[in-house]
Design an enzyme around this catalytic site. Structure first.
Site, mmCIF file in Angstrom:
data_model
loop_
_atom_site.group_PDB
_atom_site.id
_atom_site.type_symbol
_atom_site.label_atom_id
_atom_site.label_comp_id
_atom_site.label_asym_id
_atom_site.label_seq_id
_atom_site.Cartn_x
_atom_site.Cartn_y
_atom_site.Cartn_z
ATOM 1 N N LYS A 296 0.835 -1.199 0.000
ATOM 2 C CA LYS A 296 0.000 0.000 0.000
ATOM 3 C C LYS A 296 0.879 1.262 0.000
ATOM 4 O O LYS A 296 2.107 1.179 0.200
ATOM 5 C CB LYS A 296 -0.911 -0.037 1.227
ATOM 6 C CG LYS A 296 -2.015 -1.118 1.164
ATOM 7 C CD LYS A 296 -2.744 -1.177 2.499
ATOM 8 C CE LYS A 296 -3.949 -2.088 2.490
ATOM 9 N NZ LYS A 296 -4.547 -2.185 3.852
ATOM 10 N N TYR B 130 -12.545 -2.565 -2.808
ATOM 11 C CA TYR B 130 -13.006 -2.503 -1.415
ATOM 12 C C TYR B 130 -14.528 -2.411 -1.293
ATOM 13 O O TYR B 130 -15.043 -1.971 -0.263
ATOM 14 C CB TYR B 130 -12.342 -1.326 -0.702
ATOM 15 C CG TYR B 130 -10.912 -1.630 -0.250
ATOM 16 C CD1 TYR B 130 -10.626 -2.774 0.505
ATOM 17 C CD2 TYR B 130 -9.860 -0.769 -0.554
ATOM 18 C CE1 TYR B 130 -9.326 -3.047 0.920
ATOM 19 C CE2 TYR B 130 -8.548 -1.047 -0.134
ATOM 20 C CZ TYR B 130 -8.299 -2.192 0.604
ATOM 21 O OH TYR B 130 -7.022 -2.475 1.025
ATOM 22 N N ARG C 213 -1.229 -14.350 4.053
ATOM 23 C CA ARG C 213 -1.916 -13.666 5.171
ATOM 24 C C ARG C 213 -1.107 -13.845 6.459
ATOM 25 O O ARG C 213 -1.003 -12.933 7.277
ATOM 26 C CB ARG C 213 -3.333 -14.220 5.393
ATOM 27 C CG ARG C 213 -4.296 -14.014 4.241
ATOM 28 C CD ARG C 213 -5.022 -12.714 4.200
ATOM 29 N NE ARG C 213 -5.814 -12.340 5.344
ATOM 30 C CZ ARG C 213 -6.524 -11.208 5.386
ATOM 31 N NH1 ARG C 213 -6.537 -10.378 4.343
ATOM 32 N NH2 ARG C 213 -7.216 -10.894 6.448
ATOM 33 N N THR D 255 -4.830 -7.862 10.657
ATOM 34 C CA THR D 255 -5.185 -6.549 10.103
ATOM 35 C C THR D 255 -4.743 -5.410 11.018
ATOM 36 O O THR D 255 -4.241 -4.387 10.555
ATOM 37 C CB THR D 255 -6.716 -6.502 9.899
ATOM 38 O OG1 THR D 255 -7.095 -7.612 9.072
ATOM 39 C CG2 THR D 255 -7.151 -5.201 9.256
ATOM 40 N N ASN E 75 -1.482 -0.054 7.484
ATOM 41 C CA ASN E 75 -0.985 -1.401 7.783
ATOM 42 C C ASN E 75 -0.240 -2.075 6.625
ATOM 43 O O ASN E 75 -0.185 -3.298 6.537
ATOM 44 C CB ASN E 75 -2.125 -2.279 8.325
ATOM 45 C CG ASN E 75 -3.255 -2.449 7.325
ATOM 46 O OD1 ASN E 75 -3.237 -1.873 6.247
ATOM 47 N ND2 ASN E 75 -4.237 -3.250 7.692
ATOM 48 N N HIS F 89 -1.964 -5.334 1.439
ATOM 49 C CA HIS F 89 -3.222 -6.052 1.246
ATOM 50 C C HIS F 89 -2.870 -7.447 0.781
ATOM 51 O O HIS F 89 -1.908 -7.633 0.031
ATOM 52 C CB HIS F 89 -4.100 -5.384 0.175
ATOM 53 C CG HIS F 89 -5.226 -6.282 -0.264
ATOM 54 N ND1 HIS F 89 -6.396 -6.387 0.441
ATOM 55 C CD2 HIS F 89 -5.320 -7.175 -1.297
ATOM 56 C CE1 HIS F 89 -7.173 -7.286 -0.155
ATOM 57 N NE2 HIS F 89 -6.545 -7.780 -1.209
ATOM 58 N N GLU G 131 -9.669 -11.193 -7.258
ATOM 59 C CA GLU G 131 -8.805 -10.008 -7.162
ATOM 60 C C GLU G 131 -7.702 -10.027 -8.217
ATOM 61 O O GLU G 131 -7.353 -8.985 -8.765
ATOM 62 C CB GLU G 131 -8.224 -9.902 -5.748
ATOM 63 C CG GLU G 131 -9.293 -9.557 -4.720
ATOM 64 C CD GLU G 131 -8.761 -9.477 -3.291
ATOM 65 O OE1 GLU G 131 -9.545 -9.101 -2.395
ATOM 66 O OE2 GLU G 131 -7.575 -9.794 -3.048
HETATM 67 P P1 IDP Z 1 -7.306 -6.964 5.626
HETATM 68 O O1 IDP Z 1 -6.585 -5.902 4.834
HETATM 69 O O2 IDP Z 1 -6.429 -7.552 6.681
HETATM 70 O O3 IDP Z 1 -7.956 -8.010 4.754
HETATM 71 P P2 IDP Z 1 -9.986 -5.873 6.051
HETATM 72 O O4 IDP Z 1 -10.835 -6.145 7.239
HETATM 73 O O5 IDP Z 1 -10.372 -6.518 4.752
HETATM 74 O O6 IDP Z 1 -8.480 -6.234 6.441
HETATM 75 O O7 IDP Z 1 -9.932 -4.302 5.873
HETATM 76 C C1 IDP Z 1 -9.364 -3.735 4.708
HETATM 77 C C2 IDP Z 1 -8.467 -2.602 5.114
HETATM 78 O O8 IDP Z 1 -9.267 -1.562 5.657
HETATM 79 C C3 IDP Z 1 -7.449 -2.922 6.214
HETATM 80 O O9 IDP Z 1 -6.275 -3.512 5.728
HETATM 81 C C4 IDP Z 1 -7.190 -1.548 6.785
HETATM 82 O O10 IDP Z 1 -6.265 -0.817 5.969
HETATM 83 C C5 IDP Z 1 -8.561 -0.894 6.675
HETATM 84 N N1 IDP Z 1 -9.305 -1.030 7.932
HETATM 85 C C6 IDP Z 1 -9.956 -2.136 8.378
HETATM 86 N N2 IDP Z 1 -10.544 -1.909 9.563
HETATM 87 C C7 IDP Z 1 -10.262 -0.615 9.869
HETATM 88 C C8 IDP Z 1 -10.585 0.226 10.984
HETATM 89 O O11 IDP Z 1 -11.250 -0.172 11.929
HETATM 90 N N3 IDP Z 1 -10.093 1.516 10.924
HETATM 91 C C9 IDP Z 1 -9.343 1.980 9.875
HETATM 92 N N4 IDP Z 1 -9.029 1.221 8.832
HETATM 93 C C10 IDP Z 1 -9.478 -0.056 8.822
HETATM 94 MG MG MG Z 2 -9.550 -7.891 3.445
#
Ligand code: IDP
Ligand code: MG
Length: 149
Positions: free
Chosen positions: A9, A49, A85, A91, A112, A115, A126
């Protein structure tokens, strides 16, 4: 062979961590089959997303992923989705296991680093969304038989 879509990212790119992400996936034994450095469009971000539309973090998430270039890649291998993962970590960086990328390099869920596809089916979807078939390379490595059973 299972495939996973990986994004470094914008925060990972800005911080010079593309190489670190690639190094860890290579070291794991996964095989790179496609890569492109790109600016994500609003449309691609919203499609990618779509599942998070309506959530409180959706708008910031779209702004984050479109804010600067990303490195998009496809990696494959047996259980590639789960393996990637695991290498990324949970996450929320403060819940990620020590030794994972998100543990080692991140603090906040909204920054973070990466992805990675979360299921085999989403991996297929994807990869299709981000890459044209001609952008993917079918190849094998001499060492594959020592990594893939
Ligand atoms: P993932 O990337 O580990 O699959 P997802 O739940 O699919 O996690 O969420 C997608 C992305 O959205 C996360 O990687 C993170 O960047 C962002 N995200 C998820 N939950 C939150 C939150 O509670 N606050 C801010 N950003 C979030
Ligand atoms: Mg995800």
């Amino acid at each position: 062979m299972e495939q996973s879509l990986i994004l470094v990212k914008p925060d990972g790119v800005q911080r010079g961590l593309i190489g670190e992400v690639i190094a860890r996936l290579e070291r794991r034994g996964l095989r790179l089959v496609g890569a492109k450095f790109m600016q994500v469009s609003q449309e691609l971000a919203e499609t990618h997303y779509a599942i998070h539309k309506g959530k409180s973090f959706y708008d910031p998430l779209i702004r984050y992923i479109t804010s600067a270039p990303v490195m998009a890649m496809v990696w494959e291998g047996p259980n590639a989705v789960a393996a990637v993962r695991q290498t990324m970590g949970a996450t929320r960086p403060t819940e990620a296991a020590p030794g994972t990328l998100r543990h080692d390099y991140a603090l906040e869920v909204g920054r973070n680093l990466t992805h990675a596809s979360d299921t085999t089916e989403n991996g297929i979807k994807e990869v299709e969304l981000w890459f044209k078939p001609y952008e993917l390379v079918t190849w094998s490595r001499e060492v594959d038989r020592w990594i893939f059973e």
